[in-house]
Motif scaffolding. Structure first.
Motif, PDB file in Angstrom:
ATOM      1  N   LEU A 461       0.920  -1.151  -0.140  1.00 30.11           N
ATOM      2  CA  LEU A 461      -0.015  -0.024  -0.064  1.00 30.11           C
ATOM      3  C   LEU A 461       0.944   1.126   0.109  1.00 30.11           C
ATOM      4  N   PRO A 462       0.436   2.433  -0.423  1.00 34.53           N
ATOM      5  CA  PRO A 462       1.111   3.699  -0.599  1.00 34.53           C
ATOM      6  C   PRO A 462       1.299   4.048   0.940  1.00 34.53           C
ATOM      7  N   ARG A 463       2.725   4.780   0.906  1.00 32.56           N
ATOM      8  CA  ARG A 463       3.057   5.298   2.216  1.00 32.56           C
ATOM      9  C   ARG A 463       1.942   6.259   3.061  1.00 32.56           C
ATOM     10  N   GLY A 464       1.947   5.787   4.104  1.00 32.66           N
ATOM     11  CA  GLY A 464       1.001   6.351   5.098  1.00 32.66           C
ATOM     12  C   GLY A 464      -0.293   5.606   5.319  1.00 32.66           C
ATOM     13  N   ILE A 465      -0.515   4.767   4.563  1.00 29.13           N
ATOM     14  CA  ILE A 465      -1.796   3.623   4.578  1.00 29.13           C
ATOM     15  C   ILE A 465      -1.299   2.539   5.288  1.00 29.13           C
ATOM     16  N   ASP A 466      -1.285   2.762   6.793  1.00 26.69           N
ATOM     17  CA  ASP A 466      -0.849   1.536   7.473  1.00 26.69           C
ATOM     18  C   ASP A 466      -2.364   0.872   8.066  1.00 26.69           C
ATOM     19  N   VAL A 467      -2.867   0.019   7.383  1.00 27.96           N
ATOM     20  CA  VAL A 467      -4.107  -0.642   7.803  1.00 27.96           C
ATOM     21  C   VAL A 467      -3.657  -2.061   7.896  1.00 27.96           C
ATOM     22  N   ARG A 468      -4.440  -2.898   8.599  1.00 26.66           N
ATOM     23  CA  ARG A 468      -4.437  -4.320   8.745  1.00 26.66           C
ATOM     24  C   ARG A 468      -5.361  -4.836   7.724  1.00 26.66           C
ATOM     25  N   LEU A 469      -4.879  -5.764   6.642  1.00 26.69           N
ATOM     26  CA  LEU A 469      -5.415  -6.005   5.590  1.00 26.69           C
ATOM     27  C   LEU A 469      -5.693  -7.724   5.656  1.00 26.69           C
ATOM     28  N   GLU A 470      -6.756  -8.155   4.991  1.00 24.82           N
ATOM     29  CA  GLU A 470      -6.964  -9.714   4.732  1.00 24.82           C
ATOM     30  C   GLU A 470      -7.535  -9.762   3.278  1.00 24.82           C
ATOM     31  N   VAL A 471      -6.700 -10.306   2.473  1.00 31.60           N
ATOM     32  CA  VAL A 471      -6.951 -10.323   1.026  1.00 31.60           C
ATOM     33  C   VAL A 471      -7.677 -11.721   0.822  1.00 31.60           C
ATOM     34  N   ASN A 472      -8.903 -11.902   0.798  1.00 35.36           N
ATOM     35  CA  ASN A 472      -9.517 -13.257   0.934  1.00 35.36           C
ATOM     36  C   ASN A 472     -10.077 -13.681  -0.548  1.00 35.36           C
ATOM     37  N   ARG A 473      -9.915 -12.783  -1.356  1.00 31.81           N
ATOM     38  CA  ARG A 473      -9.917 -13.386  -2.868  1.00 31.81           C
ATOM     39  C   ARG A 473      -9.399 -12.583  -3.725  1.00 31.81           C
ATOM     40  N   VAL A 474      -8.977 -13.078  -5.030  1.00 32.72           N
ATOM     41  CA  VAL A 474      -8.502 -12.521  -6.280  1.00 32.72           C
ATOM     42  C   VAL A 474      -8.909 -12.891  -7.547  1.00 32.72           C
ATOM     43  N   TRP A 475      -8.920 -11.949  -8.415  1.00 36.69           N
ATOM     44  CA  TRP A 475      -9.340 -12.533  -9.758  1.00 36.69           C
ATOM     45  C   TRP A 475      -8.691 -11.816 -10.910  1.00 36.69           C
ATOM     46  N   GLY A 522       8.023  -1.668   4.712  1.00 35.71           N
ATOM     47  CA  GLY A 522       9.286  -1.162   4.588  1.00 35.71           C
ATOM     48  C   GLY A 522       9.217   0.342   4.644  1.00 35.71           C
ATOM     49  N   ASN A 523       9.724   1.146   3.658  1.00 36.82           N
ATOM     50  CA  ASN A 523       9.418   2.797   3.543  1.00 36.82           C
ATOM     51  C   ASN A 523       8.185   3.155   3.124  1.00 36.82           C
ATOM     52  N   GLU A 524       7.252   2.184   3.032  1.00 40.12           N
ATOM     53  CA  GLU A 524       6.048   2.470   2.305  1.00 40.12           C
ATOM     54  C   GLU A 524       4.822   1.993   3.362  1.00 40.12           C
ATOM     55  N   GLY A 525       3.680   1.830   2.825  1.00 38.58           N
ATOM     56  CA  GLY A 525       2.396   1.495   3.803  1.00 38.58           C
ATOM     57  C   GLY A 525       2.597   0.034   4.149  1.00 38.58           C
ATOM     58  N   SER A 526       1.347  -0.584   4.426  1.00 36.13           N
ATOM     59  CA  SER A 526       1.181  -1.920   4.897  1.00 36.13           C
ATOM     60  C   SER A 526       1.454  -2.907   3.710  1.00 36.13           C
ATOM     61  N   VAL A 527       2.133  -4.122   3.812  1.00 37.11           N
ATOM     62  CA  VAL A 527       2.689  -5.033   3.129  1.00 37.11           C
ATOM     63  C   VAL A 527       1.812  -6.394   3.446  1.00 37.11           C
ATOM     64  N   VAL A 528       1.330  -6.923   2.308  1.00 38.97           N
ATOM     65  CA  VAL A 528       0.503  -8.227   2.633  1.00 38.97           C
ATOM     66  C   VAL A 528       1.091  -9.150   1.363  1.00 38.97           C
ATOM     67  N   ALA A 529       1.521 -10.437   1.949  1.00 36.64           N
ATOM     68  CA  ALA A 529       1.881 -11.354   0.728  1.00 36.64           C
ATOM     69  C   ALA A 529       0.506 -12.195   0.449  1.00 36.64           C
ATOM     70  N   VAL A 530       0.366 -12.366  -0.811  1.00 39.16           N
ATOM     71  CA  VAL A 530      -1.051 -12.958  -1.183  1.00 39.16           C
ATOM     72  C   VAL A 530      -0.703 -14.145  -2.082  1.00 39.16           C
ATOM     73  N   THR A 531      -1.441 -15.412  -1.826  1.00 38.96           N
ATOM     74  CA  THR A 531      -1.341 -16.523  -2.588  1.00 38.96           C
ATOM     75  C   THR A 531      -2.634 -17.079  -3.049  1.00 38.96           C
ATOM     76  N   ALA A 532      -2.936 -17.482  -4.211  1.00 40.81           N
ATOM     77  CA  ALA A 532      -4.139 -18.127  -4.722  1.00 40.81           C
ATOM     78  C   ALA A 532      -3.818 -19.284  -5.602  1.00 40.81           C
ATOM     79  N   GLN A 533      -4.421 -20.308  -5.584  1.00 43.54           N
ATOM     80  CA  GLN A 533      -4.366 -21.325  -6.645  1.00 43.54           C
ATOM     81  C   GLN A 533      -5.189 -21.367  -7.734  1.00 43.54           C
ATOM     82  N   ILE A 534      -4.646 -21.532  -8.786  1.00 41.67           N
ATOM     83  CA  ILE A 534      -5.351 -21.663 -10.036  1.00 41.67           C
ATOM     84  C   ILE A 534      -5.129 -23.225 -10.636  1.00 41.67           C
TER      85      ILE A 534
END
Length: 610
Positions: A461-475, A522-534
């Motif tokens: 996320l951009p610098r300053g956006i420090d929120v807790r995220l859950e990425v539950n689905r992707v397309w 790091g030097n930006e906002g929140s970071v989340v590692a996302v995995t999804a199976q195709i």
């Protein structure tokens, strides 16, 4: 009796009286008695002449005095008639002189009441010009000389007049539309000094005044903005001041002398005001187009953080300060604002409040004002999720968003503007790859190709956006290249013409369930590692690119390390943000869908992938 003692008999017969002999030495005018009688006659005549003279003098004096009084009364009546026949336009254009404002202080801003300001300036009234009491040595005859002298004497005796408190409605008319009320102004009583024959070369004769004014702007924010743009383009401000009643009395505010008996009452006063707009710092010269509000504001920082029950907001912005340096304003401890998102559906625009913020105390600095803002997201119904998702998607795609600002200080006064886009455009999805990617024939007769593997990406996320995220689905929507991805943009469909090296298109038919793990930012906002199976997702060979696909498969089979494939596309993600206060709904109702997030990456496919 003998001798002289014998009395003589007086004969009372008819004998003539014997007159005494006249003595030649006797006085001609008689003796003392005669002189006394003549003197009395002389005194009486003298006194009579003196009485007549005194009477004549008294009659003349009284007559002259009466003539003077009648003349003065006629002169006073003529000046009274002149004063009674004065129009507001006469006073404004011929007599009133106003210089300034030299200083404007914003005293208070209260909800429902308006803005209290104190305006300091200089003012004077050339009463001699208004009632024709100015001396003209070349043209004035005796009558004019006396009449004007009396007028100047009366003005000097009156000294000043007081304009009682009044309320003026400021209106304007733009084009052929109906008049629009801009504001209502209530002006405290004002003492205006009177002057006769002021100097024409300077304004030293003006008197300093300080006037409290209550301003109640219209609740029609678009009308104010239209008026500002139109006036700036024309280079002039054209307004009409409508006052129900103007009352003026002689003397000062608390004067109870004879001066206060001089009164003037004017009902239903209408005055047209046309003023040239001066050049203001930070704005183009009048006569050109006025910049939009968002062009005058620069968002320096923008922050969002997760609270226990809400999202906390903070921002720092700078705004061009076009206010002249003689206007002073110290803000109250908090200026509250509500931020609403604007939705346009069925050709109708609606606004949905989403956040409540307030400014920290600030002053009018030059050339820019620095504003620190903090607040929180309001408790929202889950039905707002699509609108909020669209806002964030556009923001993360580097696009501005329409918003509406309002304040409880001025109910109904809404200002439409734009939330600025971030620059540069943020790159949210990074390090995108497909791990353990496999390609195999599928479908009836094996005439189709499908792909399987694990999609991996890091959401930064951009610098300053420090929120807790859950990425539950992707397309994901992916183009596959033979080799590195060229520097081209990708939309939500294969571009036309097809970019060089692209040979396949992968797009699942529905959302893919995903998992996410928070990483250290790091030097930006929140970071989340996302995995999804195709799994067995159709891999569509692009029209006319069968040869490129065969060439890529050959490299996979015969290459010592397989083949490097480039992936490029856009993705949508379903995100749950901790602290986002949805008041109802469950599951996906409380998620936000971020769409059109661009990405690019690489994947290496070996022989095991076939």
């Amino acid at each position: 009796m003998s001798g002289d003692d014998t009395p003589q008999r007086v004969d009372k017969g008819k004998q003539r009286a014997i007159l005494p002999e006249v003595d030649e030495r006797a006085p001609l005018l008689g003796g003392p008695s005669s002189r006394r009688i003549d003197g009395e006659h002389d005194d009486n005549a003298h006194r009579s002449r003196r009485t007549i003279w005194s009477t004549l003098c008294a009659v003349f004096s009284v007559s002259f005095l009466l003539c003077v009084l009648i003349f003065l009364a006629l002169v006073a009546w003529s000046y009274r008639a002149r004063a009674q026949n004065l129009t507001p336009e006469d006073v404004i254009h011929r007599g009133l002189r106003v210089q300034g404002p030299d200083r404007v202080d914003v005293l208070n801003i209260t909800a429902g009441e308006g803005i209290w300001v104190r305006v300091d300036g200089r003012v004077g009234l050339d009463a001699g010009a208004l009632v024709d009491a100015q001396a003209d040595e070349e043209r004035d005859g005796f009558y004019d000389y006396v009449r004007k002298g009396v007028g100047r004497w009366g003005i000097r005796r009156l000294r000043k007049v007081t304009v009682d408190s009044m309320t003026a409605e400021m209106t304007t008319q733009l084009g052929h539309r109906d008049p629009v009320v801009l504001a209502t102004m209530t002006i405290a009583p004002v003492e205006v000094p009177l002057t006769v024959s002021p100097p024409t070369r300077d304004l030293s004769w003006l008197t300093n005044v300080s006037i409290p004014i209550l301003i109640q702007p219209t609740s029609n924010g678009s009308a104010l903005l239209d008026f500002a743009r139109h006036s700036w383009r024309e280079g002039f401000v054209n307004v009409r001041a409508a006052v129900n009643r103007v009352q003026v009395h002689g003397g000062g505010l608390d004067d109870n002398s004879w001066r206060s008996r001089f009164r003037m009452d004017r009902p239903n006063v209408r005055v047209d005001v046309r003023k040239r707009i001066p050049e203001l710092p930070g704005l183009p010269p009048p006569g050109r187009h006025l910049p939009a509000l968002e062009e005058l504001v620069t968002l320096k920082t923008f922050g969002v953080s997760s609270g226990k029950e809400s999202l906390l907001l903070n921002a720092v912005a700078t705004a061009v300060n076009p206010v002249p340096s003689n206007v002073h304003f110290a803000s109250p401890p908090e200026l509250p604002f509500t931020i609403s998102l604007v939705s346009t559906e069925h050709n109708r625009s609606t606004s949905v409040p989403v956040a409540f913020v307030h400014t920290e105390p600030f002053t009018l600095t030059h050339p820019n004002i620095t504003l620190a803002v903090s607040g929180s997201v309001l408790r929202l119904p889950s039905s707002v999720s699509p609108l909020l998702s669209a806002f964030l998607s556009r923001y993360l795609s580097g696009e501005r968003n329409p918003i509406q600002l309002s304040t409880p200080l001025f109910p109904g006064l809404d200002v439409d503007t734009f939330f600025p886009a971030p620059h540069p455009r943020p790159q949210i999805l990074r390090d995108v790859t497909i791990r353990d990617m496999k390609i195999k024939p599928s479908g009836p007769g094996g005439n189709q190709i499908s792909a399987s593997g694990t999609v991996f990406a890091r959401a930064v996320l951009p610098r300053g956006i420090d929120v807790r995220l859950e990425v539950n689905r992707v397309w994901p929507d992916v183009l596959v290249y033979d080799g590195e991805v060229p520097d081209v943009d990708y939309g939500d469909a294969p571009p036309v013409p097809l970019p060089e090296g692209a040979f396949a298109h992968i797009k699942p038919e529905d959302w893919l369930v995903s998992e996410s793990v928070e990483e250290e930012p790091g030097n930006e906002g929140s970071v989340v590692a996302v995995t999804a199976q195709i799994e067995d997702v159709p891999l569509e060979v692009l029209p006319g690119r069968e040869k490129e696909f065969s060439h890529f498969v050959s490299k996979v089979i015969w290459g010592p390390g397989g083949a490097l494939a480039g992936v490029q596309g856009v993705a949508a993600v379903g995100v749950r943000v901790h602290g986002l206060p949805f008041s109802n709904g469950t599951g996906q109702d409380k998620e936000m869908e971020l769409t059109d997030l661009p990405f690019r990456g690489t994947v290496r496919i070996g022989k095991k992938g076939l």
